[in-house]
Design an enzyme around this catalytic site. Structure first.
Site, PDB file in Angstrom:
ATOM      1  N   LYS A   1      34.955  40.485  53.690  1.00  0.00           N
ATOM      2  CA  LYS A   1      35.817  39.338  54.013  1.00  0.00           C
ATOM      3  C   LYS A   1      37.285  39.766  54.163  1.00  0.00           C
ATOM      4  O   LYS A   1      37.933  39.424  55.137  1.00  0.00           O
ATOM      5  CB  LYS A   1      35.755  38.264  52.904  1.00  0.00           C
ATOM      6  CG  LYS A   1      34.428  37.566  52.748  1.00  0.00           C
ATOM      7  CD  LYS A   1      34.557  36.326  51.872  1.00  0.00           C
ATOM      8  CE  LYS A   1      34.958  36.617  50.433  1.00  0.00           C
ATOM      9  NZ  LYS A   1      33.914  37.231  49.604  1.00  0.00           N
TER      10      LYS A   1
ATOM     11  N   ARG B   1      34.936  50.617  45.745  1.00  0.00           N
ATOM     12  CA  ARG B   1      36.152  50.033  46.321  1.00  0.00           C
ATOM     13  C   ARG B   1      37.398  50.396  45.515  1.00  0.00           C
ATOM     14  O   ARG B   1      37.418  50.309  44.303  1.00  0.00           O
ATOM     15  CB  ARG B   1      36.016  48.509  46.384  1.00  0.00           C
ATOM     16  CG  ARG B   1      37.275  47.828  46.921  1.00  0.00           C
ATOM     17  CD  ARG B   1      37.021  46.479  47.476  1.00  0.00           C
ATOM     18  NE  ARG B   1      36.555  45.516  46.481  1.00  0.00           N
ATOM     19  CZ  ARG B   1      36.210  44.266  46.785  1.00  0.00           C
ATOM     20  NH1 ARG B   1      36.261  43.857  48.027  1.00  0.00           N
ATOM     21  NH2 ARG B   1      35.799  43.449  45.840  1.00  0.00           N
TER      22      ARG B   1
HETATM   23  P1  AMP Z   1      37.353  37.434  45.516  1.00  0.00           P
HETATM   24  O1  AMP Z   1      38.634  38.184  45.569  1.00  0.00           O
HETATM   25  O2  AMP Z   1      37.191  36.485  46.653  1.00  0.00           O
HETATM   26  O3  AMP Z   1      36.168  38.342  45.333  1.00  0.00           O
HETATM   27  O4  AMP Z   1      37.421  36.514  44.206  1.00  0.00           O
HETATM   28  C1  AMP Z   1      37.567  37.089  42.914  1.00  0.00           C
HETATM   29  C2  AMP Z   1      37.236  36.074  41.850  1.00  0.00           C
HETATM   30  O5  AMP Z   1      38.160  34.971  41.913  1.00  0.00           O
HETATM   31  C3  AMP Z   1      35.862  35.429  41.946  1.00  0.00           C
HETATM   32  O6  AMP Z   1      34.834  36.218  41.393  1.00  0.00           O
HETATM   33  C4  AMP Z   1      36.089  34.144  41.135  1.00  0.00           C
HETATM   34  O7  AMP Z   1      36.123  34.393  39.753  1.00  0.00           O
HETATM   35  C5  AMP Z   1      37.508  33.760  41.554  1.00  0.00           C
HETATM   36  N1  AMP Z   1      37.505  32.895  42.765  1.00  0.00           N
HETATM   37  C6  AMP Z   1      38.056  33.165  43.969  1.00  0.00           C
HETATM   38  N2  AMP Z   1      37.892  32.154  44.824  1.00  0.00           N
HETATM   39  C7  AMP Z   1      37.205  31.206  44.160  1.00  0.00           C
HETATM   40  C8  AMP Z   1      36.714  29.921  44.506  1.00  0.00           C
HETATM   41  N3  AMP Z   1      36.901  29.406  45.737  1.00  0.00           N
HETATM   42  N4  AMP Z   1      36.030  29.220  43.565  1.00  0.00           N
HETATM   43  C9  AMP Z   1      35.845  29.704  42.323  1.00  0.00           C
HETATM   44  N5  AMP Z   1      36.277  30.914  41.920  1.00  0.00           N
HETATM   45  C10 AMP Z   1      36.949  31.664  42.830  1.00  0.00           C
END
Ligand code: AMP
Length: 216
Positions: free
Chosen positions: A13, A126
């Site tokens: 992403k 990563r």
């Molecule tokens: P990411 O960087 O997108 O992998 O997000 C890292 C972490 O942030 C996730 O594992 C969740 O703990 C939290 N997080 C990010 N976006 C969301 C969301 N839309 N809803 C709930 N938790 C989120």
């Protein structure tokens, strides 16, 4: 133009978001980045978020929606590229509502499909730049930094995210399956879902995404 990138953890992403923002001048909103910033504050709320992030669980909807809504109000560029939001049915419904209030809509939801095995390899390898956020992967030759632990672009040190380990990955993957994957049908029914094979190289994935955008 509003785009959502829907995908399991480490499906690419962030990488695709960077390329799309450059080409289409979109406003990149990564809720993961927003939460990592909150977590780095070191106050009581930040520490609570830090704990949730490290465990791999999702942050609760009320917190996510509050932060997302407030952040959106501060954005001048209304062409959104959403990376990591929405991740639950409630979040998707609220986002629809916010767009409808502005007579706006979702144009594309790209579902990045990657096998669990590939995700695990990507996540444990990563590495990110502390300064510019560039992403590398020590498990994939074409993604390794030229110098160990140093960013090719700005020369700063690389680090590993606290949740990029096998244990957190299993939790994050389960959270994706149970809470986020129902959004696949949700957006399919709205005729905005496009499936992308994200096992391919980042250039091929980007070409597949842009060819869909350009056809419209
Ligand atoms: P990411 O960087 O997108 O992998 O997000 C890292 C972490 O942030 C996730 O594992 C969740 O703990 C939290 N997080 C990010 N976006 C969301 C969301 N839309 N809803 C709930 N938790 C989120």
């Amino acid at each position: 133009m509003n785009i959502i990138l829907l995908a399991p953890p480490a499906a690419g992403k962030g990488t695709q978001a960077e390329l799309l923002v450059e080409k289409y001048h979109l406003n990149h909103i990564s809720t993961g980045d927003l939460f990592r910033e909150v977590a780095s504050r070191g106050d009581e709320f930040g520490n609570k978020i830090k704990e949730i992030l490290s465990s791999g669980s999702l942050v609760s909807d009320d917190i996510v929606l509050d932060i997302f809504r407030k952040y959106l109000e501060t954005c001048e560029n209304k062409n959104l590229l959403l990376d990591g939001f929405p991740r639950t049915w409630n979040q998707a419904e609220l986002f629809n509502q916010l767009l409808q209030e502005k007579a706006d809509k979702i144009d594309f939801v790209f579902l990045l499909n990657v096998s669990k095995e590939t995700l695990k390899t990507r996540i444990t390898g990563r590495r990110l730049c502390k300064e510019c956020g560039s992403s590398y992967n020590v498990n994939i030759d074409s993604f390794k930094p030229k110098k160990d632990s140093i960013c090719d672009k700005c020369g700063h040190e690389l680090y590993q995210r606290a949740d990029d380990n096998e244990e957190s990955f299993e939790v994050r993957y389960q959270e994706y399956l149970t809470k986020t994957s129902p959004l696949i049908d949700y957006y399919r029914e709205k005729n905005v879902l496009y499936e992308i094979d994200s096992e391919k190289t980042k250039e091929e994935v980007f070409a597949d995404i842009t060819s869909i955008i350009e056809k419209r």
